[in-house]
Scaffold this active site. Structure first.
Site, PDB file in Angstrom:
ATOM      1  N   CYS A  20    -117.618 -51.121   4.742  1.00 31.71           N
ATOM      2  CA  CYS A  20    -116.175 -51.132   4.468  1.00 31.71           C
ATOM      3  C   CYS A  20    -115.402 -50.247   5.433  1.00 31.71           C
ATOM      4  O   CYS A  20    -114.331 -50.640   5.909  1.00 31.71           O
ATOM      5  CB  CYS A  20    -115.881 -50.776   3.017  1.00 31.71           C
ATOM      6  SG  CYS A  20    -116.267 -49.084   2.498  1.00 31.71           S
ATOM      7  N   HIS A  88    -114.878 -46.407  -1.358  1.00 29.20           N
ATOM      8  CA  HIS A  88    -114.736 -47.803  -0.943  1.00 29.20           C
ATOM      9  C   HIS A  88    -113.303 -48.034  -0.513  1.00 29.20           C
ATOM     10  O   HIS A  88    -112.365 -47.509  -1.128  1.00 29.20           O
ATOM     11  CB  HIS A  88    -115.113 -48.732  -2.100  1.00 29.20           C
ATOM     12  CG  HIS A  88    -115.157 -50.174  -1.734  1.00 29.20           C
ATOM     13  ND1 HIS A  88    -115.834 -50.644  -0.639  1.00 29.20           N
ATOM     14  CD2 HIS A  88    -114.586 -51.247  -2.322  1.00 29.20           C
ATOM     15  CE1 HIS A  88    -115.695 -51.956  -0.578  1.00 29.20           C
ATOM     16  NE2 HIS A  88    -114.936 -52.350  -1.594  1.00 29.20           N
TER      17      HIS A  88
END
Length: 140
Positions: A20, A88
């Site tokens: 990510c 994230h």
């Protein structure tokens, strides 16, 4: 009008779908926005002001993405329901809202495969998805 953010996501997806942070770095770089650090640091950056402006929720994030801004979503690992060393992050793009509040996005997934043009409610578990920070950055 070309959606520059969505086009950058499409260009960078294959190379960075398994990380990510790397995905966000690559998309930002493609758009002339330097983004540094891993997910936890990126979340700190987008919360810190400066060229980033925090948004109230996913609806505002979707509207700002539609307006052509670079919009990121993120949550630190230590803030997640299941604490982790890794946070994230995702790139919000113009597109539909799920359940009237979760914007469309792209994201990589560390040691896995993220998602390509899915709504953000799939990026985090149910316990976390309403606690995500959204922020926008102007594009040149």
């Amino acid at each position: 009008m070309v959606d520059r953010v969505k086009a950058a996501c499409e260009t960078e997806w294959d190379a960075h779908k398994s990380d990510c942070s790397a995905f966000v770095h690559a998309v930002g770089g493609k758009l002339g926005v330097t983004i540094a650090g891993q997910a936890n640091e990126i979340v700190g950056t987008i919360r810190g002001g400066g060229p980033w402006r925090r948004l109230t929720d996913g609806v505002e994030a979707a509207n700002r993405a539609q307006a052509g801004k670079l919009v990121l979503a993120g949550l630190r690992g230590d803030e997640q329901f299941e604490h982790s060393n890794h946070g994230h992050v995702a790139v919000v793009v113009s597109g539909p809202l799920a359940h009237g509040r979760y914007p469309s996005a792209y994201w990589g997934r560390l040691n896995g495969v993220g998602a390509r043009f899915e709504t953000i409610n799939w990026a985090w578990p149910q316990h976390d998805r309403d606690r995500v920070t959204y922020a926008e950055h102007d594009l040149a």
